[in-house]
Design a protein around this motif. Structure first.
Motif, PDB file in Angstrom:
ATOM      1  N   LYS A  51      -1.448   1.770  -1.479  1.00  0.00           N
ATOM      2  CA  LYS A  51      -2.573   2.709  -1.334  1.00  0.00           C
ATOM      3  C   LYS A  51      -3.236   2.491   0.016  1.00  0.00           C
ATOM      4  CE  LYS A  51      -5.765  -0.375  -3.794  1.00  0.00           C
ATOM      5  NZ  LYS A  51      -6.693  -0.520  -4.924  1.00  0.00           N
ATOM      6  N   TYR A  52      -4.198   3.347   0.322  1.00  0.00           N
ATOM      7  CA  TYR A  52      -4.949   3.232   1.573  1.00  0.00           C
ATOM      8  C   TYR A  52      -6.255   2.503   1.313  1.00  0.00           C
ATOM      9  CZ  TYR A  52      -1.646   6.804   3.050  1.00  0.00           C
ATOM     10  OH  TYR A  52      -0.490   7.479   3.333  1.00  0.00           O
ATOM     11  N   SER A  53      -6.628   1.655   2.258  1.00  0.00           N
ATOM     12  CA  SER A  53      -7.892   0.922   2.111  1.00  0.00           C
ATOM     13  C   SER A  53      -8.334   0.369   3.459  1.00  0.00           C
ATOM     14  CB  SER A  53      -7.718  -0.232   1.118  1.00  0.00           C
ATOM     15  OG  SER A  53      -8.927  -0.964   0.997  1.00  0.00           O
ATOM     16  N   THR A  54      -9.646   0.177   3.601  1.00  0.00           N
ATOM     17  CA  THR A  54     -10.176  -0.505   4.789  1.00  0.00           C
ATOM     18  C   THR A  54     -10.138  -2.022   4.597  1.00  0.00           C
ATOM     19  OG1 THR A  54     -12.402  -0.318   3.874  1.00  0.00           O
ATOM     20  CG2 THR A  54     -11.712   1.413   5.409  1.00  0.00           C
ATOM     21  N   ASP A  55      -9.874  -2.457   3.350  1.00  0.00           N
ATOM     22  CA  ASP A  55      -9.820  -3.882   3.027  1.00  0.00           C
ATOM     23  C   ASP A  55      -8.361  -4.333   3.092  1.00  0.00           C
ATOM     24  OD1 ASP A  55     -10.231  -6.437   2.109  1.00  0.00           O
ATOM     25  OD2 ASP A  55     -10.428  -5.851   0.003  1.00  0.00           O
ATOM     26  N   ASN A  56      -8.003  -5.022   4.161  1.00  0.00           N
ATOM     27  CA  ASN A  56      -6.598  -5.364   4.387  1.00  0.00           C
ATOM     28  C   ASN A  56      -6.172  -6.593   3.585  1.00  0.00           C
ATOM     29  OD1 ASN A  56      -4.004  -5.446   5.532  1.00  0.00           O
ATOM     30  ND2 ASN A  56      -4.694  -6.925   7.058  1.00  0.00           N
ATOM     31  N   ILE A  57      -5.229  -6.385   2.651  1.00  0.00           N
ATOM     32  CA  ILE A  57      -4.662  -7.522   1.909  1.00  0.00           C
ATOM     33  C   ILE A  57      -3.178  -7.688   2.255  1.00  0.00           C
ATOM     34  CG2 ILE A  57      -6.287  -7.333  -0.020  1.00  0.00           C
ATOM     35  CD1 ILE A  57      -3.922  -6.029  -1.617  1.00  0.00           C
ATOM     36  N   GLY A  58      -2.715  -6.911   3.247  1.00  0.00           N
ATOM     37  CA  GLY A  58      -1.314  -6.982   3.636  1.00  0.00           C
ATOM     38  C   GLY A  58      -0.443  -6.074   2.779  1.00  0.00           C
ATOM     39  N   HIS A  59       0.840  -6.053   3.102  1.00  0.00           N
ATOM     40  CA  HIS A  59       1.786  -5.205   2.373  1.00  0.00           C
ATOM     41  C   HIS A  59       2.887  -6.089   1.817  1.00  0.00           C
ATOM     42  CE1 HIS A  59       4.544  -2.016   1.347  1.00  0.00           C
ATOM     43  NE2 HIS A  59       3.664  -1.104   1.685  1.00  0.00           N
ATOM     44  N   TYR A  60       2.832  -6.340   0.504  1.00  0.00           N
ATOM     45  CA  TYR A  60       3.772  -7.262  -0.145  1.00  0.00           C
ATOM     46  C   TYR A  60       5.220  -6.784  -0.015  1.00  0.00           C
ATOM     47  CZ  TYR A  60       6.217  -9.884  -3.751  1.00  0.00           C
ATOM     48  OH  TYR A  60       7.125 -10.671  -4.409  1.00  0.00           O
ATOM     49  N   GLY A  61       5.460  -5.508  -0.324  1.00  0.00           N
ATOM     50  CA  GLY A  61       6.828  -4.981  -0.339  1.00  0.00           C
ATOM     51  C   GLY A  61       7.517  -5.055   1.004  1.00  0.00           C
ATOM     52  N   LEU A  62       6.740  -4.898   2.076  1.00  0.00           N
ATOM     53  CA  LEU A  62       7.312  -4.948   3.426  1.00  0.00           C
ATOM     54  C   LEU A  62       7.204  -6.334   4.059  1.00  0.00           C
ATOM     55  CD1 LEU A  62       5.899  -1.555   4.782  1.00  0.00           C
ATOM     56  CD2 LEU A  62       8.276  -2.043   4.192  1.00  0.00           C
ATOM     57  N   ALA A  63       6.468  -7.218   3.401  1.00  0.00           N
ATOM     58  CA  ALA A  63       6.229  -8.586   3.914  1.00  0.00           C
ATOM     59  C   ALA A  63       5.513  -8.556   5.266  1.00  0.00           C
ATOM     60  CB  ALA A  63       7.543  -9.368   4.009  1.00  0.00           C
ATOM     61  N   PHE A  64       4.507  -7.672   5.396  1.00  0.00           N
ATOM     62  CA  PHE A  64       3.694  -7.580   6.614  1.00  0.00           C
ATOM     63  C   PHE A  64       2.253  -7.987   6.302  1.00  0.00           C
ATOM     64  CE2 PHE A  64       6.399  -3.801   8.354  1.00  0.00           C
ATOM     65  CZ  PHE A  64       7.356  -4.694   8.837  1.00  0.00           C
ATOM     66  N   ASP A  65       1.649  -8.745   7.206  1.00  0.00           N
ATOM     67  CA  ASP A  65       0.226  -9.082   7.053  1.00  0.00           C
ATOM     68  C   ASP A  65      -0.661  -7.903   7.436  1.00  0.00           C
ATOM     69  OD1 ASP A  65       0.787 -11.653   6.221  1.00  0.00           O
ATOM     70  OD2 ASP A  65       0.760 -12.471   8.254  1.00  0.00           O
TER      71      ASP A  65
END
Length: 728
Positions: A556-570
């Motif tokens: 989803k979209y958010s201003t609170d960055n928790i990273g992207h698990y599926g892509l393994a990106f911070d």
């Protein structure tokens, strides 16, 4: 059809729900009837008498307490009050979902009090005796999730009812005679719920739009859009505004941009694409590195904030890709022409330009507005041919034009080098824990009337991965650039998988002989990748791919960055598709604002916009899925007498779901229609068990079926059980 009203019941005075609301908003405060009347702004005798009656009734029902004569307080000792959402089942019961509670709370039918699926509600939870599950009761509907519904109208002499195909919509909608409009018996209509009187079985509504006759192609496609509140066309004033935009390329504007028109640039897109929102440029450097540009249509240059065009694009938030059409976010003058990076045309772009080594190390990066000239347009199939053969002549059967042609040698070498680098990027991502979801996409060959002539599968190949890797690079680097400055930005985030769903998935895949390792997040991604690899090309691939995707959290979209698990990106954002996604437009605007030295933007404002865009993306995804189901049912309608080999993809107490191997269409064989034995559902074995033979019908078994019923309106297939495959 649901229950029928003998006649519409007139609204009667009843303040019970409003009284509960007043008391619950001041949970520890006592009120007398005069104070409640004042809050309700009622000063007539009839209303006051009704308030007194309702207070007495609520006291008898033990929903409120009379603390002393004439003074009332919300009763809290036996039940608790929470806010959350309703999740309807298909059995007219529901579950109450609330972040404050560990478990979802069951709500029986008689406690729904007119709440509908996904409504935001306030609920009392009854604390039952030990051993009994807690139950909830809806006391207030705070916000309806939707008030517009699609259904078929049944017109009586003095009124009508509209019934929907949605299994979670448990009631018909009553339409008074003067609100039927131009609808005729049996039409598919869009209705708006206006009211739901307390003592009425059904909500009251009016016909907003007649969509056509059930089963007709355009009717059903428009019904899918209307069901999710998605527009089928642009308002005339928006189209007019878009037509007046100056789309010319001017020397004055070029002077404000980095001029990259002389750099080799090309696009790779699906063969039927009309909007090309990304291009790649390639230039070998003297130091042995490569300058690679990811050039994205500069939509924000044309889409000015605050205009009716911008407001329309924001409300839509995304283009919708149905099987036979695209419902674009932007009018065609922009999406297919001004912003589309068409070959042999100069275009304004927003670019991420990288200097990259042979080992895919990024040693320099630059972001900003550019102007480009696209030298070549490739379809994925054409680029794939170059990658596989290293040949510079595209044969006629693959060519977009239908005629063989020669590709310039510098474009061939650029394509091959980009493919080589993309493979290094991809391998690194996988080593870092990214998950490879190359789910097979079901596509249809349609005739000129939009009727399905055949089914084929779209599988991602090297050319697709080439584009994907460079888009990922741009998205990640843009997000990282702003994220490290700690400024408000729009991220594409993806949480870790849901452990309960993974455990449930393990139960299913074990039937096929697979297993997952989910001791820690790193093991999960490796284990899932191994699973995807193992099932590739197998009959159960589609089922297991689907289960794996469902076990993941939703991005989803958010201003609170928790990273992207599926892509393994911070850090990850969406920068590369502003023609079809509004978040990308906002990312472009924010990036330019920060490049110009702007201070951190208002996080709350952008978080609200993120929520809206995520919601609209979900609706678009549902509409796209429904359109595929519709086309699958339509396709199977024309194959009523054909035997198909299918794999059992689900087992329930009422039957088995079967997915046909050759076309991925899924339908149900009802338990009563399996004549070879008397079957019952065994929950432990997750199988149907024959009473006489004790033979099992379980996940992964192959059986032959024919079409029993193809319901276009409900988008459902029912199959006949013919026989087991010889393997079983």
């Amino acid at each position: 059809m649901g229950k029928r009203l003998r006649k519409p019941i007139k609204k009667q005075l009843d303040f019970s729900d409003k009284i509960i609301k007043i008391l619950s908003n001041s949970a520890n405060k006592e009120f007398n009837y005069k104070q409640i009347a004042a809050k309700l702004e009622k000063d007539d005798t009839q209303s006051r008498n009704q308030i007194i009656k309702d207070l007495k009734l609520l006291t008898v029902q033990k929903k409120i307490v009379e603390t002393e004569p004439g003074k009332y307080l919300l009763k809290t000792e036996s039940k608790e009050y929470y806010q959350g959402t309703i999740d309807m089942t298909s059995r007219k019961t529901a579950y109450f979902i609330c972040e404050e509670l560990e478990d979802d709370i069951f709500i029986p039918t008689n406690n729904l009090n007119h709440a509908l699926d996904k409504d935001t509600v306030k609920v009392y939870i009854y604390n039952r005796r030990r051993g009994k599950r807690p139950e909830g009761e809806v006391v207030e509907i705070i916000e309806r999730a939707k008030t517009d519904f699609v259904g078929v109208i049944d017109i009586q002499k003095n009124f009508a009812f509209v019934s929907t195909a949605n299994p979670k919509m448990y009631t018909d909608i009553f339409i008074p005679k003067d609100k039927i409009g131009e609808a005729e018996q049996g039409d598919v209509v869009l209705v708006h719920i206006e009211d739901w009187p307390k003592r009425a079985d059904s909500p009251f509504g009016k016909v907003v739009k007649v969509l056509g006759k059930p089963g007709e192609h355009d009717t059903e496609i428009h019904a899918i859009l209307a069901e999710y509140g998605l527009p089928a066309e642009f308002p005339i004033e928006v189209e007019t505004f878009a037509q007046k935009i100056d789309t010319s390329i001017t020397e004055a504007e070029i002077a404000n941009r980095r001029d990259m028109r002389d750099t080799l640039t090309f696009t790779i897109d699906p063969k039927d694409a009309k909007d090309f929102d990304d291009a790649l440029s390639f230039k070998p450097l003297e130091n042995g590195n490569y300058e690679i540009g990811i050039h994205i249509a500069d939509v924000s240059y044309y889409l000015e904030e605050g205009t009716i065009l911008d407001e329309e694009a924001y409300q839509r938030a995304t283009s919708v890709y149905l099987v036979d059409r695209v419902v674009p976010m932007l009018p065609e003058v922009l999406s297919n022409f001004a912003c589309s990076l068409r070959p042999q045309e100069e275009k304004y772009t927003f670019s991420a330009v990288f200097e990259i080594t042979d080992k895919c190390q990024v040693v320099n990066q630059w972001f900003g507005r550019t102007v480009i000239f696209s030298d070549q347009r490739f379809a994925y199939e054409e680029a794939q041919y170059i990658i596989e053969t290293k040949d510079d002549v595209i044969p006629a059967e693959i060519s977009l034009t239908g005629a063989a042609y020669q590709v310039a040698p510098e474009i061939v070498s650029a394509t091959l080098k980009l493919d080589e680098l993309a493979k290094i990027f991809r391998k690194k991502r996988m080593n870092d824990g990214a998950i490879s979801f190359d789910k097979v996409e079901v596509k249809f060959n349609l005739d000129e009337n939009g009727e399905p002539e055949g089914v084929y599968f779209k599988i991602a190949k090297d050319a697709n991965h080439l584009i994907e890797e460079f888009m990922l690079l741009a998205n990640r680097r843009v997000a990282e650039y702003i994220g490290k400055q700690k400024k408000t930005f729009i991220y594409r985030i993806h949480d870790e998988p849901n452990e309960d769903k993974l455990i449930a998935m393990q139960t299913v895949i074990a039937k096929f002989g697979y297993k997952l390792d989910f001791r820690n997040p790193g093991d999960i991604s490796k284990s899932l990748n191994k699973l995807m690899e193992d099932v590739s090309g197998k009959k159960e691939q589609n089922l297991i791919d689907t289960l794996a995707i469902r076990s993941m959290s939703k991005a989803k979209y958010s201003t609170d960055n928790i990273g992207h698990y599926g892509l393994a990106f911070d850090y990850y954002s969406h920068f590369t598709s502003p023609i079809r996604r509004y978040p990308d437009v906002m990312v472009h605007r924010l990036l330019q604002y920060y490049l110009d030295g702007g201070k951190s933007a208002d996080e709350e404002v952008f978080e609200t916009k993120c929520l809206h865009c995520s919601t609209m993306e979900g609706l678009a995804t549902n509409a796209e899925r429904d359109s595929i189901k519709y086309m699958q049912v339509k396709y199977m309608q024309d194959h009523q007498d054909q035997e198909f080999l299918g794999v059992i993809s689900g087992v329930t107490e009422w039957g088995i779901y079967v997915e046909i191997i050759e076309n991925k269409c899924e339908g149900m064989v009802r338990i009563r229609d399996i004549k070879e034995d008397y079957y019952t559902f065994d929950e432990k074995q997750y199988a149907l068990v024959g009473a006489t033979s004790e033979r099992l019908l379980q996940l992964g078994d192959e059986i032959y079926v024919t079409v029993k019923n193809a319901d276009l309106v409900k988008k459902q297939l029912d199959f006949n059980f013919i026989r087991r495959s010889e393997k079983h």
